[in-house]
Design a protein around this motif. Structure first.
Motif: not given
Length: 264
Positions: A36-39, A171, A146, A169, A144, A41
């Motif tokens: 699940c880190h950085h983008g 973050l 977070n 994404p 995005v 899908s």
């Protein structure tokens, strides 16, 4: 002690949980966090995490301000609502509840799509991802989310699928105090739940709210650390919503939530 939902979590929200990293009660399950880190899908969502979330949440699209959005949340019909907290394998599941500030922001974006249409949107402290999903549904060009809890990122992927929204994404770093890229809109709901967090958010958000072309929107039902904070002098109320009875009951009787434009 049982895990039971929102009433107990409201008391816990006096603690600063927006921190770097997350304590895992079962480190052997570390593989679940890597998806699940950085983008995030759907292709990256680990099958074990998908199964865990599907088994321990319920799909809800009622009792809140945005019936257009379906969400996987923890309810009284879910196993861990009544289970001992020590048996929950991860950090506190704040993402598993649709907090009123986020509900107000999501409702506002759905009602006013021009606010985000063709714009870049950052959803800070995104939780279940509802506000970010609302921005996507309203035509944002880039979204995005977070949230420092990787499980929230995984839940957001599932919630995107439920609403036929392409996953965006998510973050999982603590962005507060860092240098951000330029954004047209920064949204955050239910983040002013402790004095320490409010004090760290204020100057950091001020920097971006004063940047040309950037708008900061805050959703909050009137938490003490928000209404008493000096940021109040720099807020413009843009919308207020009466909370559905179910949401009000689960949030210590809060009857409404407000969307504010931060204008320092």
């Amino acid at each position: 002690m049982i895990l039971i939902g929102r009433r107990n979590l409201l008391q816990l929200c006096g603690r600063n949980i927006f921190r770097k990293g997350i304590k895992q009660k079962n480190p052997s399950r570390g593989l679940l966090w890597r998806c699940c880190h950085h983008g995030a899908s759907s292709q990256l969502l680990h099958p074990e995490m998908r199964a865990f979330l599907e088994d321990n949440t319920e799909v809800i699209n009622r009792g809140n301000l945005t019936p257009e959005i379906s969400l996987r949340l923890m309810t009284s019909r879910c196993h861990f609502w009544h289970e001992k907290a020590a048996l929950w394998p991860y950090g506190e599941p704040y993402w598993a509840f649709y907090w009123p500030g986020g509900q107000g922001l999501a409702r506002y974006l759905l009602d006013n799509p021009k606010v985000v249409r063709r714009k870049k949107v950052l959803d800070l402290g995104s939780g279940c991802g509802a506000t970010a999903i609302a921005a996507m549904m309203s035509g944002a060009s880039q979204v995005v989310a977070n949230d420092i809890d990787p499980v929230a990122a995984a839940a957001t992927v599932l919630n995107c699928e439920l609403n036929n929204v392409n996953p965006f994404p998510v973050l999982t770093e603590n962005l507060i105090g860092t240098e951000l890229d330029s954004w047209d809109i920064i949204v955050l709901g239910d983040m002013f739940y402790s004095e320490e967090l409010a004090d760290s958010l204020h100057p950091w958000l001020k920097k971006y709210a004063q940047a040309p072309g950037t708008q900061v929107l805050i959703g909050d039902p009137g938490r003490p650390y928000f209404v008493s904070h000096r940021i109040q002098k720099e807020l413009h109320r843009i919308s207020e919503y009466v909370l559905p009875e179910a949401t009000a009951q689960e949030n210590n009787g809060s009857t409404s939530t407000v969307v504010w434009h931060y204008q320092p």
